[in-house]
Design a protein around this motif. Sequence first.
Motif, PDB file in Angstrom:
ATOM      1  N   MET A 190      -4.868  -6.478   9.555  1.00 33.60           N
ATOM      2  CA  MET A 190      -5.026  -5.043   9.296  1.00 33.60           C
ATOM      3  C   MET A 190      -5.701  -4.373  10.478  1.00 33.60           C
ATOM      4  SD  MET A 190      -6.325  -4.866   5.544  1.00 33.60           S
ATOM      5  CE  MET A 190      -6.309  -3.197   5.152  1.00 33.60           C
TER       6      MET A 190
ATOM      7  N   GLU B 242      -2.703   4.510   3.297  1.00 34.44           N
ATOM      8  CA  GLU B 242      -3.584   3.647   4.064  1.00 34.44           C
ATOM      9  C   GLU B 242      -4.880   3.378   3.280  1.00 34.44           C
ATOM     10  OE1 GLU B 242      -4.975   5.411   7.607  1.00 34.44           O
ATOM     11  OE2 GLU B 242      -5.486   3.492   8.522  1.00 34.44           O
ATOM     12  N   PRO B 243      -5.182   2.106   3.021  1.00 34.06           N
ATOM     13  CA  PRO B 243      -6.416   1.827   2.277  1.00 34.06           C
ATOM     14  C   PRO B 243      -7.641   1.987   3.164  1.00 34.06           C
ATOM     15  CG  PRO B 243      -5.373  -0.221   2.892  1.00 34.06           C
ATOM     16  CD  PRO B 243      -4.488   0.866   3.402  1.00 34.06           C
ATOM     17  N   LYS B 244      -8.708   2.500   2.575  1.00 26.19           N
ATOM     18  CA  LYS B 244      -9.956   2.648   3.322  1.00 26.19           C
ATOM     19  C   LYS B 244     -11.073   1.802   2.724  1.00 26.19           C
ATOM     20  CE  LYS B 244      -9.379   5.154   6.903  1.00 26.19           C
ATOM     21  NZ  LYS B 244      -9.664   4.484   8.180  1.00 26.19           N
ATOM     22  N   LYS B 245     -10.836   1.311   1.507  1.00 23.67           N
ATOM     23  CA  LYS B 245     -11.846   0.438   0.908  1.00 23.67           C
ATOM     24  C   LYS B 245     -11.134  -0.509  -0.041  1.00 23.67           C
ATOM     25  CE  LYS B 245     -16.377   1.390  -0.411  1.00 23.67           C
ATOM     26  NZ  LYS B 245     -17.306   2.304  -1.072  1.00 23.67           N
ATOM     27  N   ILE B 246     -11.431  -1.800   0.069  1.00 23.02           N
ATOM     28  CA  ILE B 246     -10.869  -2.781  -0.854  1.00 23.02           C
ATOM     29  C   ILE B 246     -12.027  -3.447  -1.576  1.00 23.02           C
ATOM     30  CG2 ILE B 246      -9.540  -4.915  -1.068  1.00 23.02           C
ATOM     31  CD1 ILE B 246      -7.885  -3.989   1.293  1.00 23.02           C
ATOM     32  N   ILE B 247     -11.923  -3.444  -2.912  1.00 19.01           N
ATOM     33  CA  ILE B 247     -13.019  -3.955  -3.726  1.00 19.01           C
ATOM     34  C   ILE B 247     -12.541  -5.155  -4.526  1.00 19.01           C
ATOM     35  CG2 ILE B 247     -14.650  -3.393  -5.575  1.00 19.01           C
ATOM     36  CD1 ILE B 247     -14.167  -0.400  -4.708  1.00 19.01           C
TER      37      ILE B 247
ATOM     38  N   HIS C 246     -19.268   1.787  -6.232  1.00 16.82           N
ATOM     39  CA  HIS C 246     -18.341   2.491  -5.349  1.00 16.82           C
ATOM     40  C   HIS C 246     -17.845   3.786  -5.982  1.00 16.82           C
ATOM     41  CE1 HIS C 246     -18.492  -1.194  -3.075  1.00 16.82           C
ATOM     42  NE2 HIS C 246     -18.238  -1.846  -4.185  1.00 16.82           N
TER      43      HIS C 246
ATOM     44  N   LEU D 247     -12.029  -0.865   7.253  1.00 18.14           N
ATOM     45  CA  LEU D 247     -12.337  -0.517   5.875  1.00 18.14           C
ATOM     46  C   LEU D 247     -13.819  -0.170   5.747  1.00 18.14           C
ATOM     47  CD1 LEU D 247     -10.519  -3.388   3.977  1.00 18.14           C
ATOM     48  CD2 LEU D 247      -9.723  -1.057   4.291  1.00 18.14           C
ATOM     49  N   TYR D 248     -14.112   0.706   4.798  1.00 18.52           N
ATOM     50  CA  TYR D 248     -15.518   0.972   4.491  1.00 18.52           C
ATOM     51  C   TYR D 248     -16.062  -0.229   3.733  1.00 18.52           C
ATOM     52  CZ  TYR D 248     -14.789   5.977   5.332  1.00 18.52           C
ATOM     53  OH  TYR D 248     -14.517   7.194   5.876  1.00 18.52           O
ATOM     54  N   VAL D 249     -17.196  -0.728   4.157  1.00 22.41           N
ATOM     55  CA  VAL D 249     -17.856  -1.777   3.393  1.00 22.41           C
ATOM     56  C   VAL D 249     -19.216  -1.228   3.000  1.00 22.41           C
ATOM     57  CG1 VAL D 249     -18.733  -4.116   3.408  1.00 22.41           C
ATOM     58  CG2 VAL D 249     -16.673  -3.564   4.669  1.00 22.41           C
TER      59      VAL D 249
ATOM     60  N   GLU E 199      -8.942   7.027   1.573  1.00 26.15           N
ATOM     61  CA  GLU E 199     -10.087   7.750   2.133  1.00 26.15           C
ATOM     62  C   GLU E 199     -10.775   8.626   1.085  1.00 26.15           C
ATOM     63  OE1 GLU E 199     -10.798   7.987   5.745  1.00 26.15           O
ATOM     64  OE2 GLU E 199     -12.610   9.069   5.177  1.00 26.15           O
TER      65      GLU E 199
ATOM     66  N   TYR F  41       0.837  -1.194   0.000  1.00 27.95           N
ATOM     67  CA  TYR F  41       0.000   0.000   0.000  1.00 27.95           C
ATOM     68  C   TYR F  41       0.867   1.236   0.000  1.00 27.95           C
ATOM     69  CZ  TYR F  41      -3.712  -3.222   1.326  1.00 27.95           C
ATOM     70  OH  TYR F  41      -4.600  -4.251   1.361  1.00 27.95           O
TER      71      TYR F  41
ATOM     72  N   ASP G 246      -8.248  -7.571   3.932  1.00 18.38           N
ATOM     73  CA  ASP G 246      -7.540  -8.053   2.747  1.00 18.38           C
ATOM     74  C   ASP G 246      -7.101  -9.511   2.886  1.00 18.38           C
ATOM     75  OD1 ASP G 246      -5.553  -7.781   4.568  1.00 18.38           O
ATOM     76  OD2 ASP G 246      -4.404  -6.264   3.466  1.00 18.38           O
TER      77      ASP G 246
ATOM     78  N   LYS H 138     -14.714   7.390   0.327  1.00 15.00           N
ATOM     79  CA  LYS H 138     -15.841   7.972   1.036  1.00 15.00           C
ATOM     80  C   LYS H 138     -16.936   8.391   0.070  1.00 15.00           C
ATOM     81  CE  LYS H 138     -16.621  10.170   5.282  1.00 15.00           C
ATOM     82  NZ  LYS H 138     -16.520  11.356   6.056  1.00 15.00           N
TER      83      LYS H 138
ATOM     84  N   ALA I  48     -17.247  -4.619  -1.889  1.00 19.01           N
ATOM     85  CA  ALA I  48     -16.283  -4.100  -0.928  1.00 19.01           C
ATOM     86  C   ALA I  48     -16.106  -5.153   0.149  1.00 19.01           C
ATOM     87  CB  ALA I  48     -16.802  -2.800  -0.327  1.00 19.01           C
ATOM     88  N   VAL I  49     -14.859  -5.436   0.520  1.00 21.66           N
ATOM     89  CA  VAL I  49     -14.616  -6.480   1.510  1.00 21.66           C
ATOM     90  C   VAL I  49     -14.119  -5.864   2.809  1.00 21.66           C
ATOM     91  CG1 VAL I  49     -14.216  -8.264  -0.205  1.00 21.66           C
ATOM     92  CG2 VAL I  49     -12.302  -6.892   0.601  1.00 21.66           C
ATOM     93  N   SER I  50     -14.261  -6.624   3.889  1.00 19.36           N
ATOM     94  CA  SER I  50     -13.983  -6.033   5.196  1.00 19.36           C
ATOM     95  C   SER I  50     -12.499  -6.087   5.556  1.00 19.36           C
ATOM     96  CB  SER I  50     -14.812  -6.724   6.269  1.00 19.36           C
ATOM     97  OG  SER I  50     -14.537  -8.104   6.225  1.00 19.36           O
TER      98      SER I  50
END
Lengths: 455, 312
Positions: B1, A330-335, B12, B5-7, A364, A327, A348, A368, A344-346
Motif C-alpha cells: 500500500m 482510498e482507505p485512511k484507517k484500518i481497524i 476511533h 494510514l492513520y494509526v 479520510e 476498496y 493491510d 480523521k 488501528a494498524v499501519s
Amino acid sequence: MEAKLTFPKKPYRTHGGVHVPHRKNTANIQSIYMPAPKSVTISMSQHIGAPCKPVVKVGDTVAVGQIIGDSDAYVSAPIHSSISGVVKKIDKITAANGAKVDAVTIESDGEMRMYEGIKPPVVNNLSDLLKAARDCGLVGLGGAGFPTHVKLNIPTDKNVDTLIINLAECEPYITADHREVIENSWNIMSGIYTLKDILDLKRVIIGIEDNKPDAIKVLKTIADNEVDKYDEVRVLPLKASYPYGAEKVLIKACTNRVVPMGKLPADAGCLVMNVASIAFLSYYLKSGVPLVKRRVTVDGDAIAEPKNVIVPVGTSVKDIIEFCGGYKEEPKKIIMGGPMMGSAVSDDSLFIAKQNNAILAFTEKQAKLQEPTACIHCGKCVDACPMTLVPPSICKAVNAKDVESMLKSGIMNCMECGCCAYSCPAHRHLVNTIRLGKQIINNEKKRQMPLKEGK
Amino acid sequence: MENKLYVSSSPHLRSSSSTTKIMLDVIIALVPASIASVVFFGWRALMLIGVCVASCVLCEYISRKVMKRDTTIGDLSAVVTGLLLALNLPPSLNPLIAIFGSIVAIVVVKQMFGGLGMNFVNPALAARIVLLVSFPNAMMTWTDAFASDFDAVASATPLAAQSGTYSYVELLLGAHGGSLGETCAIALVLGGVYLVVRKVISPIIPCVYILSAGVMALIVGQDPLYQILSGGLLLGAIFMATDYVTSPITKWGKVIYAVGCGVLTILLRTYSNMPEGASFSILLMNILVPLIEMATTPKPFGFIKQTKGDKK
C-alpha cells in the motif's frame, strides 16, 4: 447461595455508558465462506498467556486442523493449521498491537485436506471437557482471547451458579455474533446445555442488546422449547448502550452482582462466555475440527461490499478485503476489531487471529479525528464511565507522572472502553493518556522488581 | 500500500459534541433573558450587551496573541462570558466601566490563569464583584423598567424593597428594576429548561440551589418564593453556578456545591449589608470546588471497603 435464583424481568442498573451509532450494516447479509487463500500466516500468540512454540519445520506438509504450535504453559492454547499445504517460513511478524511474535507461514496446496487425526472427543465429565476445550485451541472469540479451558476450570472454592452468554455486541459495525445466532442457533443452544450440565450451573442468562430483534426471536423460540424443561435458560434483552459487552457491566446488568476490583467473574458466581465461543465448543464436540476458521465482519465506508466472511485463521487482511470487493475509496484507517476498542494498524498486510471479530476500513472522512482542545471540566466523561472513574483526575496524575495518584484514582480499573473519549466535547485523548499511565506504572514495577529481590 | 494510514489510539469514533456547540447552546439559552432586558431597558441594554460581548472577544483575542498562544475565540466561550457579564450589570452603567469589567473577566481571571478550563472562579462573576467594589454607586443605581430618562429615575430592586412590594406575577415577568438579565424569571427558566433538554447542564445544580435557598429562606423567616424570584438568584443558579469550569465534576459534589450556594445566598441577603448575595456565594463556592471534588470522588465500580480484619 441458598436463595432460589431468579431471572431478572429487566436488566439491572449499570453506571455510565454512551449511545454509539449502531451502523450494523451487515446484520441482514448471509455470511460467506472465503475460499482458501494462497497462503496463511498463523501467529503463535493468539491468546492471553504464554505464546506457543512452533512444532513444525519449514518444508513440513500440514493439513487442516493439525497442531502447528503448542506450549507447556497452563494459560495458553494450541494453534492449528487452517489450510493444507507446506510450511514456507517461520518468522517474526508484527501483531496488531505492535508486538513482535513468531508466526508460521503455510502455502496452500488448494486441497483443504483434513488432518487424519481429527475425531470428535468423548466428553463425559469436567476433565474431559477441559481437555477438549484446550485441544481445540478455543479462546474467547469476542476479542479478549482468553483461553477457554482456563476459564472453564473454575476453582473449587468459587460457587459459580450462573452462566451468562455475552451477545451484547455493543461495538458499532460488528455483526459477527449476530450472524452466529441467525446461522448457528442450535449449536449455541447445545453448547449452553453441555456446559450447564457438566458445570452444574443453575441459571443461564443470554444478554443481548435489543438492536437485534431477529436474534432475540430466534433464541427465545429455542429457549422456550421443550429442551429447556426446567426453564433455566432465558433471554434478557438489554437496551442498546455501549459497553454492555464488557464482562463486569454485563454481570451487573444480568444478575445485579458486582465483580470486586481485581477479581474475576467467578468471584461473583458467574461464568461469562461469548456466543461464538460457545457455538464453536459445541461444534467441536460434534465434529472434532479445532478452531481454524472464524467469522469476521468486514465493514467501513472504504469497503466495496461489506459483509461477514468466514475465513481461515491467518488469512491476510488484504486478501479478505479483496474478497469483499476491495476498496471503494482510498482507505485512511484500518481497524482490527470495533471502532471503540479495536487497534488501528499501519497497513493491510496483517493476519487474522482467532479473536479478531472485525476488520474496518475508513476513508479520510471517518478516519480523521479532531484536534483536542482544553478540558472544560464538563464532567461528561465522569457520567459516561461504566467503572465510575473520574478520567480527568487520572489524566492529571498521568501528566504529572505521579504513580501513587494514578493508582489512587483507580487507573488499573479502567478497561479502556473509550466511553470517556467518545463523549468528550474537547476531543481529548483520554484513553490514550490512561494507557500511557498504565505503561508508566508497569515500567515502574519492573524497575522496582530487582531491588526487592536483592533485599 | 502506498498511501499512509492513520494509526491512533482507540476509540476511533467520537460523538459529534464540541466545546463550540456547547457554548452556542448556552448563548441560545441566554437569548430569552437578553430579549427581555432589551424590552424592559431599551437601547441601553442592547448597547451594554454589545459592548461587553465585543470587548470580551477582543480581550481574549489580544491576550492570546500577546501570550503567543493559539487563538481561541472560535470556541465562543468569550461571547458567553461577555453576555453573562452584561446581564449582571445595571442598565444605566457607563459603557467604559463595562469594558473595564470585560478586561478583568477575560484578561485577569481567565487568560492569566491559563485560559478556558483553568480559571478557578467564574470570570463574569469575578468581574461583576470587582466592579461592585470599585464602582459601588454606579453598580447600585437601578433603573425602573420602561423608564424614559435613565439619569432621573432611580428605583429600588425587589430585594432592596420590602418583601411583598412586588407580586409574584410581577417578579415572574420581570418588569422592575434590577440587573439586565436577572429580572425576568420566565425567560431565565426557559433558558434553563433548554440547557437541561439539550443535556448541556445537569438539573442537579439549579434545582438543589433553588430548593436549598427556599428552605434557608423559610428558616430565617423570609418569603421563599419572593427570595427565589427576585435578585440574581435564578440567573446565578441556572447560568453562573452551572459553569462547567468552576463547578464540581462529581454528582455528589454538585449537590454539596449547590446547597452551599443556596444557603450562603440567603444568609448574605439576610445578614450582610449587601442586598444581593448570589454572586458572592457562588464565588465562594467556586473556590471550594477542588476540595469538594476531592471529598466526593466516587469509588470505582467493584470497590470493596476494607474492613479492619482484612488489613494485614
